[in-house]
Scaffold this active site. Structure first.
Site, PDB file in Angstrom:
ATOM      1  N   SER A  36      -7.833   2.647  -5.943  1.00 21.71           N
ATOM      2  CA  SER A  36      -8.693   1.652  -6.609  1.00 21.71           C
ATOM      3  C   SER A  36      -9.736   2.312  -7.510  1.00 21.71           C
ATOM      4  O   SER A  36     -10.132   3.456  -7.301  1.00 21.71           O
ATOM      5  CB  SER A  36      -9.409   0.803  -5.561  1.00 21.71           C
ATOM      6  OG  SER A  36      -8.490   0.174  -4.708  1.00 21.71           O
TER       7      SER A  36
HETATM    8  N1  SAH Z   1      -7.138   2.403  -0.037  1.00 21.19           N
HETATM    9  C1  SAH Z   1      -6.173   3.003  -0.938  1.00 21.19           C
HETATM   10  C2  SAH Z   1      -5.612   1.989  -1.885  1.00 21.19           C
HETATM   11  C3  SAH Z   1      -4.140   2.114  -1.935  1.00 21.19           C
HETATM   12  S1  SAH Z   1      -3.267   0.813  -2.751  1.00 21.19           S
HETATM   13  C4  SAH Z   1      -6.784   4.204  -1.649  1.00 21.19           C
HETATM   14  O1  SAH Z   1      -7.995   4.423  -1.561  1.00 21.19           O
HETATM   15  O2  SAH Z   1      -6.040   4.964  -2.259  1.00 21.19           O
HETATM   16  C5  SAH Z   1      -2.777  -0.219  -1.401  1.00 21.19           C
HETATM   17  C6  SAH Z   1      -1.929   0.438  -0.363  1.00 21.19           C
HETATM   18  O3  SAH Z   1      -1.532  -0.586   0.561  1.00 21.19           O
HETATM   19  C7  SAH Z   1      -0.621   1.069  -0.858  1.00 21.19           C
HETATM   20  O4  SAH Z   1      -0.572   2.394  -0.463  1.00 21.19           O
HETATM   21  C8  SAH Z   1       0.469   0.226  -0.181  1.00 21.19           C
HETATM   22  O5  SAH Z   1       1.620   0.971   0.164  1.00 21.19           O
HETATM   23  C9  SAH Z   1      -0.270  -0.262   1.050  1.00 21.19           C
HETATM   24  N2  SAH Z   1       0.299  -1.436   1.702  1.00 21.19           N
HETATM   25  C10 SAH Z   1       0.861  -2.549   1.155  1.00 21.19           C
HETATM   26  N3  SAH Z   1       1.254  -3.411   2.109  1.00 21.19           N
HETATM   27  C11 SAH Z   1       0.947  -2.816   3.303  1.00 21.19           C
HETATM   28  C12 SAH Z   1       1.121  -3.199   4.675  1.00 21.19           C
HETATM   29  N4  SAH Z   1       1.683  -4.358   5.035  1.00 21.19           N
HETATM   30  N5  SAH Z   1       0.689  -2.346   5.620  1.00 21.19           N
HETATM   31  C13 SAH Z   1       0.092  -1.172   5.300  1.00 21.19           C
HETATM   32  N6  SAH Z   1      -0.080  -0.751   4.032  1.00 21.19           N
HETATM   33  C14 SAH Z   1       0.342  -1.567   3.053  1.00 21.19           C
END
Ligand code: SAH
Length: 214
Positions: A63
């Site tokens: 993000s």
């Molecule tokens: N907090 C992260 C943001 C990553 S983007 C950072 O600081 O980099 C969102 C993430 O959510 C992705 O890696 C995606 O694979 C994950 N995601 C999507 N659906 C999910 C689920 N049901 N359970 C766990 N992770 C999930």
């Protein structure tokens, strides 16, 4: 291209975070400290402190710095609190929570990202953070209740397991649909058995994919 990470971070905090109205000292302090450039691949180092999200592979993104600061600030995380993060991704938000002295539990569903985040967080001294490879829409029932739940992917509605696993008092923040890739950032506050809801504004997150997601 060489960057000066410390100066880049100071500038990021000043121009992207303080100038947009976030002044909570401990939020500014952790955003100034965590080396965001180590959470993206080397080719992206020059843009690691830019005012935007960045790709982290597998179609996912880390993000925008301001959004990380904003969500963390709204969540009012205190030392010693048990915090559940859904969507470990790069591990950057995870590290921010750990620096706030929270007990962090983070769930990621993509094996490649989970592995990378585990190695990265271990090598940076965040070995105490608990990570799990699973469908995060189920929460982490064995470790509930959580004082705080922070969801970093957007879903059509707030999964029931989060409501069940949220402590009382407790707070949750999550981007909620109804469309994909365009959500309202929602804060829930549980207190005395009641749940209050506040909408913070429009955001754009990758999809929360799973049993209680898309
Ligand atoms: N907090 C992260 C943001 C990553 S983007 C950072 O600081 O980099 C969102 C993430 O959510 C992705 O890696 C995606 O694979 C994950 N995601 C999507 N659906 C999910 C689920 N049901 N359970 C766990 N992770 C999930």
């Amino acid at each position: 291209m060489e960057i000066d990470p410390k100066r880049s971070r100071e500038r990021m905090v000043r121009e992207q975070i303080m100038d947009r109205g976030i002044h909570t000292p401990r939020i500014l302090s952790v955003m100034s400290k965590v080396p965001r450039h180590l959470f993206v691949e080397e080719a992206l180092t020059p843009s690691a402190y830019g005012d935007h999200p960045l790709p982290i592979g597998q179609g996912q993104t880390i993000s925008q710095p301001y959004v990380v600061a904003w969500m963390t600030d709204e969540l009012d995380v205190r030392p010693g609190m048990k915090v559940l993060e859904i969507g470990t991704g790069s591990g950057y938000q995870t590290a921010i929570l750990a620096e706030l002295d929270a007990l962090v539990y983070s769930v990621e569903r993509v094996p490649e990202l989970y592995e990378l985040a585990r190695n990265r967080l271990d090598s940076m001294g965040y070995g105490r953070v608990r990570l799990k490879l699973d469908d995060g829409t189920l929460g982490w029932p064995e470790e509930a209740p959580f004082d705080r739940i922070l969801v970093t992917a957007g879903g059509p509605s707030i999964p029931q397991p989060y409501l069940d696993q949220l402590a009382d008092p407790g707070m949750l923040i999550m981007p909620v649909g109804p469309e994909r890739r365009s959500q309202t950032l929602v804060v829930l506050r549980k207190e005395g058995g009641r749940i209050g809801r506040k909408n913070l504004g429009q955001v754009m997150f990758v999809d929360l994919v799973g049993r209680h997601g898309w």
